[in-house]
Scaffold this motif. Sequence first.
Motif, short mmCIF file in Angstrom:
data_model
loop_
_atom_site.label_atom_id
_atom_site.label_comp_id
_atom_site.label_asym_id
_atom_site.label_seq_id
_atom_site.Cartn_x
_atom_site.Cartn_y
_atom_site.Cartn_z
N ASP A 240 54.70 14.68 71.31
CA ASP A 240 54.24 14.40 72.66
C ASP A 240 53.91 12.92 72.83
O ASP A 240 54.27 12.30 73.82
CB ASP A 240 53.00 15.26 72.96
N VAL A 241 53.22 12.34 71.85
CA VAL A 241 52.88 10.92 71.90
C VAL A 241 54.14 10.06 71.88
O VAL A 241 54.24 9.05 72.60
CB VAL A 241 51.94 10.54 70.74
N ALA A 242 55.12 10.44 71.06
CA ALA A 242 56.36 9.68 70.98
C ALA A 242 57.07 9.63 72.34
O ALA A 242 57.68 8.62 72.70
CB ALA A 242 57.28 10.29 69.94
N PRO A 246 54.84 5.57 73.58
CA PRO A 246 55.53 4.98 72.42
C PRO A 246 54.74 3.84 71.77
O PRO A 246 54.85 3.63 70.56
CB PRO A 246 56.86 4.48 73.00
N ALA A 247 53.95 3.12 72.55
CA ALA A 247 53.16 2.03 71.97
C ALA A 247 52.10 2.58 71.02
O ALA A 247 51.83 2.00 69.96
CB ALA A 247 52.49 1.21 73.08
N LYS A 248 51.50 3.71 71.38
CA LYS A 248 50.49 4.32 70.51
C LYS A 248 51.12 4.78 69.21
O LYS A 248 50.58 4.55 68.12
CB LYS A 248 49.81 5.49 71.22
N LEU A 249 52.27 5.45 69.30
CA LEU A 249 52.95 5.91 68.09
C LEU A 249 53.32 4.73 67.19
O LEU A 249 53.15 4.78 65.97
CB LEU A 249 54.20 6.71 68.43
N ALA A 250 53.83 3.66 67.81
CA ALA A 250 54.21 2.48 67.04
C ALA A 250 53.00 1.88 66.34
O ALA A 250 53.09 1.43 65.18
CB ALA A 250 54.88 1.45 67.95
N THR A 258 62.28 -1.47 66.54
CA THR A 258 62.99 -0.25 66.93
C THR A 258 64.17 -0.03 65.98
O THR A 258 64.96 -0.95 65.73
CB THR A 258 63.52 -0.37 68.38
N GLU A 259 64.26 1.19 65.45
CA GLU A 259 65.35 1.47 64.53
C GLU A 259 65.60 2.97 64.42
O GLU A 259 64.69 3.78 64.61
CB GLU A 259 65.05 0.91 63.14
N VAL A 299 63.34 5.25 66.88
CA VAL A 299 61.93 5.27 67.31
C VAL A 299 61.60 3.88 67.85
O VAL A 299 61.86 2.87 67.19
CB VAL A 299 60.99 5.62 66.14
N ILE A 300 61.04 3.86 69.06
CA ILE A 300 60.72 2.58 69.71
C ILE A 300 59.66 1.84 68.90
O ILE A 300 58.64 2.40 68.51
CB ILE A 300 60.23 2.82 71.15
N GLY A 301 59.92 0.56 68.66
CA GLY A 301 58.96 -0.28 67.95
C GLY A 301 58.17 -1.16 68.90
O GLY A 301 58.48 -1.25 70.10
#
Length: 443
Positions: A240-242, A246-250, A258-259, A299-301
């Motif tokens: 859900d967070v992803a 995305p900033a929180k997950l990163a 991002t890769e 996954v967004i970095g």
Amino acid sequence: MDDFIAARSQMAVSLGFHIIFACVGMVMPFFMAISHLIYLKTGNMVYKGLTKAWSKGVAILFATGAVSGTMLSFELGLLWPTFMEHAGPIFGMPFSLEGTAFFIEAIALGFFLYGWDRLKPWFHWITGLIVGLSGLASGILVVAANAWMNSPSGFDFVNGEYLNIDPIQAMFNAAWFSQALHMTLAAFAATGFAVSGIHAFMILQKKNVTFHATAFRITALCACIAALLQPISGDISAKDVAKRQPAKLAAMEAHFETEAHAPFVVGGIPDEGEKTVKYAIKIPKLLSFLAHGDPEKPVIGLNEIPRKDWPPVVITHYAFQLMITLGMLLALLAFIYLIALIKRRKWLASRWLLRLFVIATPMGYIAVEAGWIVTEVGRQPWIIYGVMRTADAVTPMPGIAYSFYLFTAVFVSLSAIVVFLLHRQMKMVGKLYDATDPDYQSN
């Protein structure tokens, strides 16, 4: 101390203090109800004594939680008036319903505490169950309000105005289920391991062994079930967070670039300047799989997010690492205990297993505190994600540092009082409910 930092620090201390009592209020009444039900079914006086002992502890912690919760509600208005001005009409419903649940809980607790030998036995038990259900509802409703801050919905934000408000949609926002499930299981695991650890310690001290062994069996089983389910809810929350933050997950993973085939980072020291993580163990493709269910998916970095919108990476990463480490240790202990119940019954009487539960006593609550740091710090710099910045919501009133010092002193004092009262209650338990005492039946 800067007023903005003081306001954030005051909320952090208040939330960190209150969340312990919220967990207790969500869980302990259910332990109490289980013990009471067994007493009604069997007539075993040990369970009656246990129920009474736990109910007195619940009363102490409920009163303290009521004080800290009231302080929190005032702080929201005093420290963050701009936030409450705009957000109050949108997400006020869960707070209003939480207040209703709180009053129901207080009334039911009063009936339960003073209903012994005055109310019909099963009606008396139902009042205790209502204490648990209303406490659980209170926790879930507060989490729904917090979830709205992470996933704002139920309104249109047009030219700085909040239009077309829908409180129902706001309450049942996209994040409420995953956060409520994760918090509920965390509360059961944390409270279960804390209480079972205390009773395990008393068993090791050979004090009122029958009484404490009875309590240990109830709380340990509930804690272990919750701990084994917790990774499932964690996976739901991570996905859900992803998707939404995305900033929180990163930040949680100190994931700078991002890769695809993104690795899961274990440990390490993040360096925001160099955008690297030193001394970390990286498990290939696992982050992509956990975030998207596909090890090939990128996954967004943080490199794709403006620097001004980055959460504090170091704090978020360390808190996340602490949370999952403790969660996995508790899940491992739960697995060992369930093996003992099913296949290795002789382990149940072993001192090494009891010592493991004693060691685990604070772990659940430390994990809960770390989890809330991830939730709150990982959302920064937003108080309403993507809509309102925390810096824009703080009060312009000066002197917040003095308020922070005062509130911190109050919480430290309350902590000392609670420890004193609970310690005195534990000492009284041995005198009042010792199953080996000839006068036990009369108590």
